[in-house]
Design a protein around this motif. Structure first.
Motif: not given
Ligand code: NAD
Length: 267
Positions: A20-21, A23, A43, A70-71, A97, A162, A166, A193, A195, A197
């Protein structure tokens, strides 16, 4: 109807989580332009999401559904895959993503934030892959694309959860690449790197506040400090790479972690 792009994904069904946003939306748009039917997820304001969904369907002529799963909830991840199979017949492409970020020194890092980041940025990709794999195996074709990060390859301070998630997703990508090999299923990670957003805009605001710095200085001295090429990547570039990974030209690429980071991880 877009005409400048090949419709090489016509008849395929792609789920893009967190689309919904940012990337995810950028990737969903490109895959739709390549002819794939799309399931959007994420969301946001219901009216805004419906506008995005309807516009994408009208512009590209493909089917575009929205699923607000909701993942962070395992059952909801599985439900996202099974609903798409039910409503669109199959799932050929999964782009994992959806992701969140939290920045804090480790001794102050809230345990609940650690759990949330591992759950969404890593475990959700496992659950989605696990649920989509049997159908892909049966049809002998599948593309799983994990949106990792330069932080899947190198670390920065204050991003313990994070960076751990990753790095983990790059490991998962290798395993899934190996397991999918004999079934025509590839799995690759894209490692951006910075982006431009909403996720990054939020980080700029937070860091500006934390370090009492103007936003421009946060951009040049904190974010883009690691980029040899001093600009942000675009969501369109992420979409183009995802479309390439779905194409026949990328059929031999699997288990990889592809940096799109302005040279950050070349240091
Ligand atoms: P964003 O905040 O713009 O979008 C995140 C998306 O995830 C949104 O659609 C949001 O609604 C969705 N989402 C959040 N929580 C969710 C949940 N519990 N269930 C389902 N969906 C949920 O972020 P972005 O910058 O586009 O980041 C997308 C991915 O790219 C993330 O995995 C991020 O770590 C990664 N990434 C981003 C950058 C960057 O510079 N923006 C760099 C490297 C990696």
């Amino acid at each position: 109807m877009a005409s400048s792009t090949t419709r090489d994904l016509a008849g395929r069904v792609a789920i893009v989580t967190g689309s919904t946003s940012g990337i995810g939306l950028g990737i969903a748009k490109v895959l739709a332009n390549h002819g794939a039917n799309i399931v959007l997820n994420g969301f946001g304001d219901a009216g805004e999401i419906e506008k995005i969904r309807a516009a994408l369907a009208a512009e590209t002529g493909v089917k575009v559904l929205y699923d607000g799963a909701d993942l962070m909830k395992t059952d909801a991840v599985v439900g996202l895959i099974t609903s798409a199979e039910k409503n669109l017949g199959q799932v050929d492409i999964v782009v994992n993503n959806a992701g969140i970020q939290f920045v804090s020194p480790i001794e102050d890092f809230p345990a609940a934030k650690w759990d949330a980041i591992i759950s969404l940025n890593l475990s959700a990709a496992f659950h989605a892959t696990r649920a989509a794999f049997p159908g892909m195996k049966k049809r002998k074709w599948g593309r799983i694309i994990n949106i990792a990060s330069a932080h899947g390859i190198v670390a920065s301070p204050f991003k313990s959860a994070y960076v751990a998630a990753k790095h983990g997703i790059i490991g998962l990508t290798k395993v899934v690449g190996l397991e999918g090999a004999e079934f025509g299923i590839t799995c690759n990670s894209i490692c951006p790197g910075y982006v431009w957003t909403p996720l990054v805009e939020k980080q700029i605001d937070e860091q500006a506040k934390a370090h009492n710095m103007p936003k421009e200085k946060v951009i040049s001295d904190v974010l883009l400090a690691q980029h040899a090429i001093k600009s942000f990547a675009t969501v369109e570039q992420m979409g183009a790479l995802a479309a390439f990974l779905c194409s026949d030209s990328a059929a031999l690429m699997t288990g990889t972690a592809i940096p799109v980071d302005g040279g950050w991880t070349a240091h």
